[in-house]
Each structure stands twice: as C-alpha cells, then as structure tokens.
Design a protein around this motif. Sequence first.
Motif, mmCIF file in Angstrom:
data_model
loop_
_atom_site.group_PDB
_atom_site.id
_atom_site.type_symbol
_atom_site.label_atom_id
_atom_site.label_comp_id
_atom_site.label_asym_id
_atom_site.label_seq_id
_atom_site.Cartn_x
_atom_site.Cartn_y
_atom_site.Cartn_z
ATOM 1 N N GLY A 1 14.077 24.111 -31.764
ATOM 2 C CA GLY A 1 14.704 25.314 -32.436
ATOM 3 C C GLY A 1 13.139 26.237 -32.740
ATOM 4 N N ALA A 2 12.080 25.245 -32.132
ATOM 5 C CA ALA A 2 11.372 26.725 -32.854
ATOM 6 C C ALA A 2 10.180 26.357 -31.377
ATOM 7 C CB ALA A 2 10.328 26.177 -33.618
ATOM 8 N N PRO A 3 9.030 27.249 -31.116
ATOM 9 C CA PRO A 3 8.214 25.902 -29.620
ATOM 10 C C PRO A 3 7.007 25.096 -29.665
ATOM 11 C CG PRO A 3 7.750 28.670 -30.188
ATOM 12 C CD PRO A 3 8.493 27.616 -31.986
ATOM 13 N N TYR A 4 7.254 24.696 -28.151
ATOM 14 C CA TYR A 4 5.486 23.825 -28.277
ATOM 15 C C TYR A 4 4.997 24.511 -26.755
ATOM 16 C CZ TYR A 4 8.375 21.081 -24.251
ATOM 17 O OH TYR A 4 8.968 20.604 -23.565
ATOM 18 N N VAL A 5 4.139 24.069 -26.059
ATOM 19 C CA VAL A 5 3.414 23.713 -25.736
ATOM 20 C C VAL A 5 2.417 22.882 -25.579
ATOM 21 C CG1 VAL A 5 1.046 25.391 -26.414
ATOM 22 C CG2 VAL A 5 1.547 25.305 -24.089
ATOM 23 N N VAL A 6 2.222 22.941 -23.632
ATOM 24 C CA VAL A 6 1.879 20.865 -23.297
ATOM 25 C C VAL A 6 0.317 21.675 -22.808
ATOM 26 C CG1 VAL A 6 1.909 18.834 -22.272
ATOM 27 C CG2 VAL A 6 3.518 20.131 -23.534
ATOM 28 N N HIS A 7 -0.964 21.239 -23.861
ATOM 29 C CA HIS A 7 -1.943 21.499 -23.079
ATOM 30 C C HIS A 7 -2.316 20.325 -22.405
ATOM 31 C CE1 HIS A 7 -2.066 25.039 -24.463
ATOM 32 N NE2 HIS A 7 -2.364 24.563 -25.499
ATOM 33 N N GLU A 8 -3.125 19.903 -20.638
ATOM 34 C CA GLU A 8 -2.842 18.665 -19.623
ATOM 35 C C GLU A 8 -4.569 18.513 -20.017
ATOM 36 O OE1 GLU A 8 0.358 17.142 -17.856
ATOM 37 O OE2 GLU A 8 -0.682 17.691 -16.377
ATOM 38 N N LEU A 9 -6.059 17.551 -20.298
ATOM 39 C CA LEU A 9 -7.112 17.609 -19.298
ATOM 40 C C LEU A 9 -6.942 16.472 -18.257
ATOM 41 C CD1 LEU A 9 -7.029 17.555 -22.211
ATOM 42 C CD2 LEU A 9 -8.507 16.411 -22.671
ATOM 43 N N HIS A 10 -7.518 17.442 -17.262
ATOM 44 C CA HIS A 10 -7.493 16.805 -15.299
ATOM 45 C C HIS A 10 -8.450 16.562 -15.047
ATOM 46 C CE1 HIS A 10 -3.645 18.915 -14.647
ATOM 47 N NE2 HIS A 10 -3.183 18.106 -15.719
ATOM 48 N N ASP A 11 -8.427 15.178 -14.863
ATOM 49 C CA ASP A 11 -10.185 14.314 -14.666
ATOM 50 C C ASP A 11 -9.783 14.327 -13.060
ATOM 51 O OD1 ASP A 11 -12.079 12.412 -13.744
ATOM 52 O OD2 ASP A 11 -11.771 10.843 -15.023
ATOM 53 N N ALA A 12 -11.053 15.237 -11.868
ATOM 54 C CA ALA A 12 -10.366 14.849 -10.811
ATOM 55 C C ALA A 12 -10.718 13.917 -10.426
ATOM 56 C CB ALA A 12 -11.967 16.183 -10.441
#
Length: 390
Positions: free
Chosen positions: A135-146
């Motif tokens: 019933g409410a928003p979320y967002v996912v940020h990913e930490l990428h290691d090359a």
Amino acid sequence: MPSISLSSVNITFLGTASAQPSSTRNHSSLALRLGGDVWLFDCGEATQHQIQRSSVKMGNISKIFITHTHGDHIFGLGPLLASRLNGAGGMVAGVHDPREQELVAQDQPVVEIYGPSGTRAYVRSALVYSHTLLGAPYVVHELHDAREPLLPESNLPLNASELPHGQDMPIDAESNTWPIICKDALVQVSAAPIHHSVPCVGFVVSELPVPGKMDPALYIPHLKRTKSPMSLLSRLQGGETVELSDGTVLTGPGRRPGRKIVILGDTHDPSPIADLALDCDILVHEATNAHLPDVDSNTKSTDTHESVEERTKSRGHSTPQMAGKFATRVKARKLVLNHFSARYAGDEDVNEESRNIMGAIKSLAESEYLGGEVLCARDLWGFDIPISSS
C-alpha cells in the motif's frame, strides 16, 4: 543559520546469529535509530517479530541496507516490507483493492533499500510470487562492483509499489569504494566491498560535523547588551560569527566531527573498507567462531586457535582475534562483536555457562584490540552513541 544535529543515535541488535537461529539468537538484523528515523542493516528471517519485541517502531523505518544476499541476512525482507508498507494478498475476484492502482509516489514516503547486485530481483520476485500487494512505495538501489559478475535482473514487471528510478551505483574505480551512496543535511553513508564467500558490503554511517562545545560565560556578558540575546546565542552555537551594534565581533566555536558507525557484513577480510572506517566511534564486526578449550565443552581436542581461524576464514568468516586486529587497524573507539555461531547462546544475562563463553570470546578480541571497550551483542540489546567529547 542555526545549526542542526541529530538529537540521538542508538543501535539496537534485532538478531545476532550466524547461519542458523537459536532459541536465544535470531537471524541478522540491526536497527540504527537516527533521531526519529530507523535504518535497518540486514533483515534476516523473523526480523519483524524481533521489532515487535523491541522499542524500535516499524513505522519509522525509512531505509534498509543489505550487506549480502545470503538467506540469513535477507529472508525477512519481503515479510517486513509487507508489514511496513501495508501489504496484503489481494481481494477476492470482482472486489476492488486500491493497492492494485498505480501509486502516487510524491504523496507518500518511500522506503529505500540499498544492497548488492541481486537485491532488486530478490525483492521483486518475493513480492510477485507471494501475490503481495503493498500500500506504499519502495525503491531498490544496487551497489555494483565491476570486479564481480552482476546477477541477472528479474524479467518480472514492476508492481505498482516499486518505483522505477532505483539507481545502479558503480564502484569508484580509484578508491574501490562507494564514497557516498546517500546523504542529507545530517548524515551520509559510504560503503565498500568486503571479502566473504559471496559479494558483500560494509557500510559507514557518518554524522556530518556538529556544533563545537560552547562556554556561554564567554558570550552572555556581551549578549545581555542586545535586544535578542537568545537568537544571537543560537547563531553562535551554530559556529557563526556575529557582529554586535557596538562593533564587538563574537565567533562561535568551530564544528567538530560527528559520530561514525561502521557496520560490516560477513567477512574474513574487511580491509577494503579500512580507510573509510578510520577513527570510527563504533565498529560492528562479526566473530562467528572461536577456540574456547577451557569453557566450551564442544571444543574439539584436535583444534587450536590456528586451526579454528583457518577453518573460519575458509567459510568467509572471522574469529574474535581477527575482529580485534581490524578494530586496532582502524582505531575504533569501541568494538561490538556480532554474528555468533548458534553454539554460543545469547542468554549470558541469566546463564552462567553462556556468560563464561561470551566472556572468553570478549577476552580473545581484547587480546588483539589496542583500543577501547569490547562488547558482545545479544538480541534486543542496544545502546546510545554519544557525541565524542574530543
């Protein structure tokens, strides 16, 4: 402008077990309370139950940081999001459920999730395949290691609650860290990869410089001659320079470093985060296994400190001595041991055997730690972090 600072900073350990939970230790999770906000670090199975048993408020959770995607650190994330964001399994056919509509993100606070590659796909899959509507928003940020292979992105469509602007944050090629992954007026978070059996991240939460100590006696005699002494005093407390009507110039105390908290995931070598962690107030470091021949009846007769350390490192983990050495390296003011094997019960407040075992684990860390206090975390235990007097 008047200075602003955090009114309080508190750490509460919601789960302190490694691999398998026990009757006295839940799977990994730690709540960092920054004033009125709660930030979670890892979210093992049954974290939401632990929150209900603690003084942490579910509704205050605004950010969640995942160190790695092993189950004992992430299996509780889907259920927790369902509770935090008013989730449900939908309605019977033909009955309207407003959670199926597209969310208007700007009208509602967003829970932000930060984690390594695979975090976004895991969360999306957990919600889709459990038919969970939020019933409410979320967002996912990913930490990428090359230097690490990216896990495949989920081909499942976004549900109405997942915002599409989650960032993919590349590691800084020069420092091999993520110097700033989020920041506001009071605090910033940095991160670095640490060595484990799978890609894993350690986080550094740094309070921005805070007002210096002020001796009002140095200013009050001058401010008494003004029409608004309290307003001027507030500006001086923020470090401003104030010129009075008679030409007197007063300068507030310089700002001093804020609090720094380092929270590591599982690791057998956290050296990549050493520079970011330097001079931290609190270092939370795992100590999964220890050689305790005098107090632990389960100790193998063939084991030594060296063999236990070798076996522990081969599984991507640390001993108390390894934690103590790293705490010394980064000049941590306080070392908190965490993530203990299920064989080490977390009921030392009522059980003498457990008290002896945890005391021995603490002593092993102290033998390598040239710093301040060593503490052993247990479930639902926490403490406030004061601003350093230096």
